[in-house]
Scaffold this active site. Structure first.
Site, short mmCIF file in Angstrom:
data_model
loop_
_atom_site.label_atom_id
_atom_site.label_comp_id
_atom_site.label_asym_id
_atom_site.label_seq_id
_atom_site.Cartn_x
_atom_site.Cartn_y
_atom_site.Cartn_z
N GLY A 48 0.82 -1.21 0.00
CA GLY A 48 0.00 0.00 0.00
C GLY A 48 0.85 1.25 0.00
N GLY A 50 -0.85 4.44 -0.04
CA GLY A 50 -1.69 5.58 0.31
C GLY A 50 -1.00 6.38 1.41
CB SER A 292 -15.83 17.66 1.24
OG SER A 292 -15.31 17.96 2.50
NE ARG A 338 -17.68 12.31 7.81
CZ ARG A 338 -16.53 12.14 7.23
NH1 ARG A 338 -16.06 10.92 7.05
NH2 ARG A 338 -15.81 13.17 6.83
CG HIS A 409 -17.00 8.19 3.20
ND1 HIS A 409 -16.52 8.69 2.01
CD2 HIS A 409 -16.28 8.81 4.17
CE1 HIS A 409 -15.56 9.57 2.26
NE2 HIS A 409 -15.38 9.64 3.54
CD GLU A 433 -10.87 3.22 4.86
OE1 GLU A 433 -10.33 4.12 4.18
OE2 GLU A 433 -12.02 2.81 4.65
NE ARG A 443 -12.95 7.99 8.69
CZ ARG A 443 -13.01 9.11 7.96
NH1 ARG A 443 -12.57 10.25 8.44
NH2 ARG A 443 -13.53 9.07 6.75
C1 LIG Z 1 -14.00 10.65 -1.53
C2 LIG Z 1 -13.33 10.53 -0.21
C3 LIG Z 1 -12.97 11.65 0.50
C4 LIG Z 1 -12.35 11.54 1.73
N1 LIG Z 1 -12.01 12.68 2.41
C5 LIG Z 1 -11.40 12.57 3.60
C6 LIG Z 1 -11.02 13.73 4.31
O1 LIG Z 1 -11.23 14.85 3.87
N2 LIG Z 1 -10.41 13.58 5.50
C7 LIG Z 1 -10.15 12.36 6.04
O2 LIG Z 1 -9.57 12.29 7.12
N3 LIG Z 1 -10.47 11.24 5.36
C8 LIG Z 1 -11.09 11.30 4.17
N4 LIG Z 1 -11.43 10.17 3.50
C9 LIG Z 1 -10.98 8.86 4.01
C10 LIG Z 1 -9.51 8.66 3.66
O3 LIG Z 1 -9.25 9.17 2.38
C11 LIG Z 1 -9.08 7.20 3.68
O4 LIG Z 1 -9.53 6.58 4.83
C12 LIG Z 1 -7.56 7.11 3.66
O5 LIG Z 1 -7.04 7.86 2.61
C13 LIG Z 1 -7.09 5.67 3.57
O6 LIG Z 1 -5.69 5.70 3.45
P1 LIG Z 1 -4.85 4.36 3.48
O7 LIG Z 1 -3.43 4.75 3.28
O8 LIG Z 1 -5.19 3.58 4.69
O9 LIG Z 1 -5.38 3.50 2.23
P2 LIG Z 1 -5.53 3.87 0.66
O10 LIG Z 1 -5.27 5.28 0.36
O11 LIG Z 1 -6.83 3.27 0.26
O12 LIG Z 1 -4.37 3.06 -0.01
C14 LIG Z 1 -4.41 1.65 -0.13
C15 LIG Z 1 -3.15 1.21 -0.84
O13 LIG Z 1 -3.06 -0.20 -0.75
C16 LIG Z 1 -2.78 -0.75 -2.03
N5 LIG Z 1 -3.34 -2.09 -2.03
C17 LIG Z 1 -4.54 -2.50 -1.54
N6 LIG Z 1 -4.65 -3.84 -1.68
C18 LIG Z 1 -3.51 -4.27 -2.26
C19 LIG Z 1 -3.05 -5.54 -2.65
N7 LIG Z 1 -3.75 -6.64 -2.46
N8 LIG Z 1 -1.82 -5.60 -3.22
C20 LIG Z 1 -1.07 -4.49 -3.43
N9 LIG Z 1 -1.46 -3.27 -3.06
C21 LIG Z 1 -2.67 -3.16 -2.49
C22 LIG Z 1 -3.40 0.19 -3.02
O14 LIG Z 1 -2.78 0.06 -4.27
C23 LIG Z 1 -3.10 1.54 -2.33
O15 LIG Z 1 -1.79 1.94 -2.67
C24 LIG Z 1 -12.07 10.27 2.27
C25 LIG Z 1 -12.43 9.12 1.56
C26 LIG Z 1 -13.06 9.25 0.34
C27 LIG Z 1 -13.49 8.01 -0.36
#
Ligand SMILES: Cc1cc2nc3c(=O)[nH]c(=O)nc-3n(C[C@H](O)[C@H](O)[C@H](O)COP(=O)(O)OP(=O)(O)OC[C@H]3O[C@@H](n4cnc5c(N)ncnc54)[C@H](O)[C@@H]3O)c2cc1C
Length: 645
Positions: A48, A50, A292, A338, A409, A433, A443
């Site tokens: 990941g 993100g 948002s 929410r 969401h 997440e 959340r």
């Molecule tokens: C439209 C939208 C708006 C949002 N706005 C906000 C906000 O304003 N403020 C806030 O706090 N939160 C917000 N959120 C929530 C927040 O964006 C997410 O919870 C957060 O970005 C998740 O980050 P993460 O790094 O955990 O995962 P992600 O950003 O989902 O990254 C997951 C990563 O894992 C990789 N991956 C997954 N499975 C595999 C696999 N099997 N093999 C290889 N790679 C894999 C993917 O390629 C990716 O790189 C929002 C969510 C959405 C949908």
């Protein structure tokens, strides 16, 4: 209950005791360190890129570990985090409006409906202030006030303005910051970046997580990758509902595969339904769009007072409008959390006062704010969101109110982790997440980015050392039986999916699964509905393995094959979500059981019987899962009936 077995209770053995504000410092001091020369000898896999995975990979590499990073997108910069719009919370108190680490801690525990761990949430609030400094140092262009100070705005569930933002693109800007740090380490040779690679299995050797099986999504090649520890930062599973605000690719495979190998899955039924999304317009849709929560700073939510009022909103006079959030929750108004705002929208629509063609919508109206502040000011704050709304609906929100409705969401559930973010499998850490994390049953807005970056930049880099201090571990060869078996399992599964050669597309199954989940495990759940859902999921899953059609082969790019593997895992997860929702005979946060509500329709918790984390152990598809309970203790924020009135 007939659907699961209760196992032994579990405890978070890494959580330190003592005054809450000293716990994180103490854990960091007591945790073992790895000296810089030894760090170079160790490899950590991070799945990941993100905000959680990108920040963790960059930081671990900076500390001197060898990092192998994986994502399924064509660039780490395209992780779903890039979609985050509204902002990120931090207890900086720049506004001098009464904020503090303790208040952020308090709001988050209360916002989560008293189903999160106090120690974790306090640490999150402490670290929040470091995140802003880190990101500013990286050059993240947060919005600033005229005088140059960082600006903040309000988000739900708080009465202070602690949300830092970069217009409606906060996730994108934060991710660029993490990505730059990651790219620097890639350039220095400390991170091996593997884009377009999907993890399909976890490798466990002698009880420890030692590697993963990945498929190159372009060539179809399957390889095994070994390391001293594995970190999953693979995001949430909201797409089990098919329609959600998540990026289309978001899925559960990485965490579900780990669950099948022994990692406990915690609180899978806790799903966040966001109140302000563009309503579903028909069954052609494969994705929903978030508007948002920041818009609720200035937008007022209302519906007509009369049922079936089809007049143009501009023709409905003030005294015939029901600003229901302001009416029911006068102290938080449009900025209630929410879960509360979503249920209120559902209630007004169920009572026949919904708006728009499907009647599943409420207005989010900016007329007052535009009159008060001027169109320019609104444009400066939310311009890109207004533009996005207009492009999708063809309506100009500067002129007519937006129409919004709740949509899936975010998922508060995820793999169970202890205070060190280590799962129930030694050497497997889970961040962002993907873990069950710090948000309890609901959340608060702007706290996912805070948690992802807290985990990646600050928490994991300290706690993983405690585990790696015993390393480097013995090298594991590709010929090791556990590696061979994991690889064979992946190859076999791919062949099974291709061999079905049935008559239904993967998407048609996914859509049907999503409908079952939305109807019975969505905004409101009941015993009868959940039991029905479990039967329907089982029947549909059986049909999937008999009728799914995956064209092509496994030798190269095959997006149907990718989707089929993910949907197969969603089927198993969906059943566990329903079992978890069924066993939790209370309402809390995002989990609302129709049978458990107060006389005025609010969530009715049952702290005596359900103040625990439900951590599920996998025993096999079709076998009863085992439930392990981790009791939650509240010493600082005493559970009360949550009130935002
Ligand atoms: C439209 C939208 C708006 C949002 N706005 C906000 C906000 O304003 N403020 C806030 O706090 N939160 C917000 N959120 C929530 C927040 O964006 C997410 O919870 C957060 O970005 C998740 O980050 P993460 O790094 O955990 O995962 P992600 O950003 O989902 O990254 C997951 C990563 O894992 C990789 N991956 C997954 N499975 C595999 C696999 N099997 N093999 C290889 N790679 C894999 C993917 O390629 C990716 O790189 C929002 C969510 C959405 C949908």
């Amino acid at each position: 209950m007939d659907l699961f077995i209760e196992g032994d209770p579990i405890a978070d053995t890494k959580a330190p005791e003592g005054p809450i504000e000293t716990r994180w410092d103490r854990r960091r001091f007591e945790a073992k360190l790895v000296n810089p020369a030894n760090r170079r000898k160790m490899t950590v896999i991070v799945v990941g890129t993100g905000l959680a995975g990108g920040s963790a990979a960059a930081t671990l590499a900076e500390q001197g570990y060898q990092v192998k990073s994986y994502c399924y997108q064509d660039s780490p910069r395209r992780a779903h985090s890039i979609a985050a719009q509204g902002g990120i919370n931090a207890a900086k108190n720049y506004r001098n409006d009464g904020d503090s680490v303790h208040r952020l801690f308090y709001d988050t525990v209360k916002g989560g409906d008293f189903r999160s761990r106090e120690s974790n949430v306090h640490r999150l609030a402490e670290v929040s202030v470091n995140i802003i400094d880190q990101c500013v140092a990286q050059g993240v262009p947060f919005a600033r006030e005229y005088g140059g100070l960082l600006d903040t705005r309000s988000f739900g569930g708080a009465q202070v303005q602690r949300t830092f933002y970069a217009r409606g693109q906060t996730g994108q800007q934060l991710l660029l910051g993490a990505y730059q740090a990651l790219e620097r380490q890639i350039g220095l040779g400390n991170v091996e970046m593997n884009a377009r690679h999907e993890m399909l299995e976890l490798i466990i050797v002698d009880g420890k997580a030692r590697g993963i099986v990945v498929r190159d999504l372009v060539t179809g090649e399957i390889t095994t990758e070994m390391a001293d520890a594995v970190v999953l930062a693979s995001g949430g599973y909201g797409n089990v509902f098919y329609l959600s605000t998540n990026a289309k690719g978001c899925n559960v495979t990485a965490t579900w595969r780990a669950h099948r190998k022994g990692a406990y899955f915690a609180n899978p039924c806790y799903t966040q339904i966001h109140p302000t999304c563009i309503p579903v317009s028909g069954d052609h849709q494969s994705k929903l769009t978030l508007m948002s929560e920041s818009l609720r700073n200035d937008g007022r939510v209302w519906v007509p007072k009369a049922k079936d009022d089809d007049r143009n909103p501009k023709d409905i006079p003030e005294d015939e409008r029901d600003y229901y959030l302001e009416r029911i929750y006068p102290s938080f108004g449009n900025l209630v959390p929410r879960d509360i705002a979503s249920r209120a929208a559902k209630n007004v629509c169920d009572s026949g006062r919904g708006v728009g063609p499907t009647k599943l919508g409420v207005y989010l109206d900016f007329a007052d704010a535009i009159n008060r502040l001027g169109r320019k000011a609104i444009e400066a704050k939310y311009g890109n969101l207004f533009e996005m709304y207009e492009r999708i609906t063809g309506e100009d929100p500067y002129e007519v109110p937006m129409r919004i409705y709740p949509a899936v969401h975010y998922t508060m559930g995820g793999l169970w982790v202890d205070y060190d973010l280590q799962s129930s499998i030694p050497g497997l850490f889970v961040i962002g997440e993907a873990n069950f994390s710090d948000h309890g049953a609901n959340r608060l807005g702007a706290s996912a980015l805070m948690q992802g970056l807290a985990d990646g930049y600050f928490v994991l880099p300290s706690t993983i050392a405690n585990y790696l201090a015993a390393g480097p571990f013995d090298k594991v060869e590709a010929s090791h039986p556990a590696v061979v078996e994991a690889r064979a399992d992946v190859e076999d599964r791919i062949q099974r999916l291709l061999a079905v050669n049935g008559d239904r597309t993967v998407d048609s199954f996914h859509r049907e699964l999503g409908q079952i989940m939305w109807e019975h495990c969505g905004m409101e759940r009941s015993e009868a509905g959940l039991r029905k859902a479990i039967d329907e999921i089982r029947a549909l899953r059986e049909q999937f393995w008999q009728r799914v059609r995956v064209p092509g082969d496994g030798e190269g790019l095959n997006q149907s094959l990718e989707k089929a593997g993910r949907v197969a895992d969603f089927f198993e997860l969906a059943e566990l979500m329903c079992i978890d929702a069924l066993h939790r005979e209370e309402s809390c946060g995002g989990h609302f059981r129709a049978e458990h509500q107060t006389p005025d329709g609010e969530a009715q918790r049952d702290d005596e019987h359900f103040a625990y984390v439900a951590a599920w152990e996998y025993t096999g598809t079709g076998e009863s899962s085992v439930l392990h309970k981790e009791d939650l203790k509240f010493e600082y924020v005493h559970p009360t009936q949550r009130s935002y009135k």
